[in-house]
Design an enzyme around this catalytic site. Structure first.
Site, PDB file in Angstrom:
ATOM      1  N   PRO A  44      11.809   1.619   4.195  1.00  0.00           N
ATOM      2  CA  PRO A  44      12.209   0.423   3.459  1.00  0.00           C
ATOM      3  C   PRO A  44      11.100  -0.039   2.519  1.00  0.00           C
ATOM      4  O   PRO A  44       9.923  -0.044   2.886  1.00  0.00           O
ATOM      5  CB  PRO A  44      12.456  -0.603   4.570  1.00  0.00           C
ATOM      6  CG  PRO A  44      12.687   0.200   5.799  1.00  0.00           C
ATOM      7  CD  PRO A  44      11.870   1.437   5.646  1.00  0.00           C
ATOM      8  N   GLU A  45      11.496  -0.417   1.313  1.00  0.00           N
ATOM      9  CA  GLU A  45      10.540  -0.877   0.307  1.00  0.00           C
ATOM     10  C   GLU A  45      10.852  -2.325  -0.053  1.00  0.00           C
ATOM     11  O   GLU A  45      11.597  -2.998   0.667  1.00  0.00           O
ATOM     12  CB  GLU A  45      10.582   0.056  -0.901  1.00  0.00           C
ATOM     13  CG  GLU A  45      10.296   1.517  -0.531  1.00  0.00           C
ATOM     14  CD  GLU A  45      10.392   2.474  -1.710  1.00  0.00           C
ATOM     15  OE1 GLU A  45      10.111   2.062  -2.853  1.00  0.00           O
ATOM     16  OE2 GLU A  45      10.765   3.648  -1.493  1.00  0.00           O
TER      17      GLU A  45
ATOM     18  N   LYS B 291       5.962  -4.802   1.837  1.00  0.00           N
ATOM     19  CA  LYS B 291       6.981  -4.197   2.698  1.00  0.00           C
ATOM     20  C   LYS B 291       7.045  -4.864   4.074  1.00  0.00           C
ATOM     21  O   LYS B 291       7.708  -4.366   4.974  1.00  0.00           O
ATOM     22  CB  LYS B 291       6.694  -2.697   2.881  1.00  0.00           C
ATOM     23  CG  LYS B 291       6.670  -1.890   1.593  1.00  0.00           C
ATOM     24  CD  LYS B 291       6.316  -0.438   1.879  1.00  0.00           C
ATOM     25  CE  LYS B 291       6.153   0.371   0.607  1.00  0.00           C
ATOM     26  NZ  LYS B 291       5.796   1.780   0.882  1.00  0.00           N
TER      27      LYS B 291
ATOM     28  N   ARG C 123       3.317  13.930  -1.278  1.00  0.00           N
ATOM     29  CA  ARG C 123       4.480  13.058  -1.339  1.00  0.00           C
ATOM     30  C   ARG C 123       5.517  13.668  -2.276  1.00  0.00           C
ATOM     31  O   ARG C 123       5.196  14.070  -3.393  1.00  0.00           O
ATOM     32  CB  ARG C 123       4.087  11.664  -1.853  1.00  0.00           C
ATOM     33  CG  ARG C 123       3.033  10.971  -1.005  1.00  0.00           C
ATOM     34  CD  ARG C 123       3.519  10.642   0.382  1.00  0.00           C
ATOM     35  NE  ARG C 123       4.551   9.629   0.367  1.00  0.00           N
ATOM     36  CZ  ARG C 123       4.309   8.321   0.414  1.00  0.00           C
ATOM     37  NH1 ARG C 123       3.066   7.864   0.464  1.00  0.00           N
ATOM     38  NH2 ARG C 123       5.305   7.458   0.434  1.00  0.00           N
TER      39      ARG C 123
END
Length: 269
Positions: A2-3, A58, A259
């Site tokens: 979640p951002e 966050k 990433r």
């Protein structure tokens, strides 16, 4: 993970449901999800009223009327559900806060946590965070000043929570796609017009994602039709091999500093 849009969506949905409500019971099913002795945690939190729920990057901050704060970071795989025992998800619950017959379930906190701090200590815990991307005071001039003499890949810098708080793997890709800039490019190689576009793209993408409830696929409560609405609106993230909706080229996935990053080789220069 979640951002900013996902956590802000949670915050907006949580406050009308639990702000002003008293925590009638606390259940800890995984000691590693908290940072103090479970008995101390329960005795400190139970029978306290939720004053308000705030967000920083966050993180969510549950402010209690005894001056304590519950600091939540969902990390990878974490989510929440608010409802009754009858409609709760059939998943392992790490922590449960009860408000009479309704409960706030914390699910998937294998890497995430719900820590207990006083007001002073929670501010120390979050002191490393950079500016909030959607705050009105984070103007274009503030952004350009932040970029001054910065180096490194755009993707890596957008993920740096000390640089800007709240942006993660998904929205860094979506922002760069909207701006027409490859995530692999270096900050020192983009000029003033592209820097300006990057700022406006950041504001647009995050606001649009928030408007549609973010990309979390699990509903927050029974009948929740908002949460997760942005999941099918992502234009590049997690769309490897699919056609770009703008030009028809195939979306490519690569890695930057371990990433994953998704981009359109034609639309992003």
């Amino acid at each position: 993970m979640p951002e900013l849009p996902e956590m802000e969506n949670y915050r907006r949905l949580l406050n009308p449901k639990i702000a002003g409500q008293t925590i009638t019971q606390v259940e800890i099913n995984r000691d590693k999800s908290i940072n103090v002795n479970p008995t101390l945690f329960i005795n400190t939190v139970a029978n306290q009223q939720i004053v308000t729920v705030n967000r920083r990057g966050k993180h969510l901050l549950f402010h209690l009327d005894n001056g304590q704060v519950l600091l939540l970071h969902l990390m990878l795989g974490g989510w929440m559900y608010f409802g009754t025992e009858e409609d709760k998800p059939k998943r392992t619950i790490q922590v449960r806060l009860s408000f009479g017959n309704h409960h706030l379930y914390f699910i998937g906190l294998r890497l995430g946590y719900l820590h207990l701090y006083n007001e002073q200590d929670v501010q120390k815990e979050l002191s490393f965070l950079g500016p909030e991307a959607l705050e009105p005071q984070f103007t274009l001039q503030a952004f350009l000043h932040l970029l001054h003499n910065r180096r490194g890949k755009i993707k890596t810098k957008l993920l740096d929570q000390e640089f800007i708080a709240g942006i993660g793997n998904c929205y860094s890709d979506e922002i760069c796609y909207h701006a027409g800039i490859k995530t692999q490019r270096s900050l020192e190689d983009i000029g003033a017009p592209e820097q300006t576009q990057l700022y406006h793209s950041m504001k647009h993408v995050l606001q649009n994602a928030l408007k549609h409830g973010g990309y979390m696929e699990n509903p927050f409560f029974q009948g929740d039709n908002l949460t997760g609405g942005y999941n099918n609106l992502c234009l590049v993230y997690d769309r490897e091999g699919e056609k770009c909706k703008r030009c028809g080229s195939k979306i490519i996935k690569e890695k930057i500093s371990s990433r994953k990053t998704f981009f359109c080789p034609n639309c992003q220069k």
